[in-house]
Design a protein around this motif. Sequence first.
Motif, PDB file in Angstrom:
ATOM      1  N   HIS A 122       1.831   5.224   1.050  1.00 49.84           N
ATOM      2  CA  HIS A 122       1.807   6.246   2.096  1.00 49.84           C
ATOM      3  C   HIS A 122       1.995   7.584   1.383  1.00 49.84           C
ATOM      4  O   HIS A 122       3.107   8.103   1.340  1.00 49.84           O
ATOM      5  CB  HIS A 122       2.958   6.032   3.093  1.00 49.84           C
ATOM      6  CG  HIS A 122       2.684   5.005   4.141  1.00 49.84           C
ATOM      7  ND1 HIS A 122       3.577   4.716   5.151  1.00 49.84           N
ATOM      8  CD2 HIS A 122       1.607   4.205   4.342  1.00 49.84           C
ATOM      9  CE1 HIS A 122       3.052   3.767   5.935  1.00 49.84           C
ATOM     10  NE2 HIS A 122       1.866   3.441   5.456  1.00 49.84           N
ATOM     11  N   ILE A 162       5.636  -1.024   1.200  1.00 49.66           N
ATOM     12  CA  ILE A 162       5.074   0.324   1.314  1.00 49.66           C
ATOM     13  C   ILE A 162       5.725   1.191   0.246  1.00 49.66           C
ATOM     14  O   ILE A 162       6.950   1.118   0.028  1.00 49.66           O
ATOM     15  CB  ILE A 162       5.298   0.906   2.724  1.00 49.66           C
ATOM     16  CG1 ILE A 162       4.560   0.051   3.753  1.00 49.66           C
ATOM     17  CG2 ILE A 162       4.789   2.358   2.799  1.00 49.66           C
ATOM     18  CD1 ILE A 162       4.716   0.500   5.182  1.00 49.66           C
ATOM     19  N   ASP A 174      -0.131  -0.750  10.640  1.00 47.81           N
ATOM     20  CA  ASP A 174       0.371  -1.660   9.597  1.00 47.81           C
ATOM     21  C   ASP A 174       0.936  -2.924  10.239  1.00 47.81           C
ATOM     22  O   ASP A 174       0.673  -4.047   9.798  1.00 47.81           O
ATOM     23  CB  ASP A 174       1.475  -0.989   8.771  1.00 47.81           C
ATOM     24  CG  ASP A 174       0.942   0.121   7.886  1.00 47.81           C
ATOM     25  OD1 ASP A 174      -0.264   0.118   7.581  1.00 47.81           O
ATOM     26  OD2 ASP A 174       1.746   0.996   7.510  1.00 47.81           O
ATOM     27  N   SER A 201       3.420   1.758   9.889  1.00 39.84           N
ATOM     28  CA  SER A 201       2.808   2.370  11.062  1.00 39.84           C
ATOM     29  C   SER A 201       2.504   1.259  12.063  1.00 39.84           C
ATOM     30  O   SER A 201       2.562   0.065  11.727  1.00 39.84           O
ATOM     31  CB  SER A 201       1.517   3.077  10.666  1.00 39.84           C
ATOM     32  OG  SER A 201       0.556   2.121  10.249  1.00 39.84           O
ATOM     33  N   HIS A 203       0.838  -1.195   0.000  1.00 39.38           N
ATOM     34  CA  HIS A 203       0.000   0.000   0.000  1.00 39.38           C
ATOM     35  C   HIS A 203       0.867   1.236   0.000  1.00 39.38           C
ATOM     36  O   HIS A 203       2.067   1.185   0.267  1.00 39.38           O
ATOM     37  CB  HIS A 203      -1.033   0.002   1.131  1.00 39.38           C
ATOM     38  CG  HIS A 203      -0.471   0.144   2.500  1.00 39.38           C
ATOM     39  ND1 HIS A 203      -0.164  -0.923   3.288  1.00 39.38           N
ATOM     40  CD2 HIS A 203      -0.170   1.238   3.236  1.00 39.38           C
ATOM     41  CE1 HIS A 203       0.297  -0.490   4.454  1.00 39.38           C
ATOM     42  NE2 HIS A 203       0.312   0.821   4.452  1.00 39.38           N
ATOM     43  N   TYR A 210       3.021  10.303   4.228  1.00 37.03           N
ATOM     44  CA  TYR A 210       4.021  10.123   5.293  1.00 37.03           C
ATOM     45  C   TYR A 210       5.048   9.074   4.914  1.00 37.03           C
ATOM     46  O   TYR A 210       4.962   8.473   3.840  1.00 37.03           O
ATOM     47  CB  TYR A 210       3.402   9.881   6.665  1.00 37.03           C
ATOM     48  CG  TYR A 210       2.391   8.774   6.783  1.00 37.03           C
ATOM     49  CD1 TYR A 210       2.721   7.603   7.430  1.00 37.03           C
ATOM     50  CD2 TYR A 210       1.110   8.922   6.264  1.00 37.03           C
ATOM     51  CE1 TYR A 210       1.792   6.599   7.564  1.00 37.03           C
ATOM     52  CE2 TYR A 210       0.176   7.909   6.398  1.00 37.03           C
ATOM     53  CZ  TYR A 210       0.527   6.756   7.049  1.00 37.03           C
ATOM     54  OH  TYR A 210      -0.398   5.761   7.165  1.00 37.03           O
TER      55      TYR A 210
HETATM   56 ZN   LIG Z   1       0.647   1.994   6.072  1.00 36.16          ZN
END
Ligand SMILES: [Zn+2]
Length: 152
Positions: A89, A122, A100, A97, A87, A92
């Motif tokens: 970001h 990511i 995550d 995270s 996925h 950021y």
């Molecule tokens: Zn994430």
Amino acid sequence: MRIDFPKHLIREITDACRRSGINEVGGILFGEHIDTEHFRVVELTVDEQGLIASFKRSIQHVLGSCKRFFNRTNHDYSRFNYLGEWHSHPSYEVFPSSRDDQSMLDIVCDQTVGANFVVLAIVRLNKESLDLKCWVYFPDSSRSDVDIKFVD
Ligand SMILES: [Zn+2]
């Protein structure tokens, strides 16, 4: 662990990120087992959810997509299997995270998924290039970096 990432799939992710703009986008990664600790991404899904910073995947969605992939690859599970998730970001850093981490541990510990490990990629669109980093999660809750190689 090492993962080969074909350039045409990088382009697919880049296009998806461009279309999604400030929204997160992601999907599932399917892999081919090349050698010990060495995999190649062979297919991915793109799910555009249109939600900012709230990417979360359900186990049911993973299982449904896996079923279709397994049918296409003749249930050769030792060679072709679910590799993990990717996925973006958009706003950021390219780092998991805490949510995550939790989502990936939920998947790798889920008995119905039955994975020995799950990879998280990511990405972030950075002008014309794509930043991409991968981590691998294990059922004992540990996480390691993955070496990525871009291949043709
Ligand atoms: Zn994430």
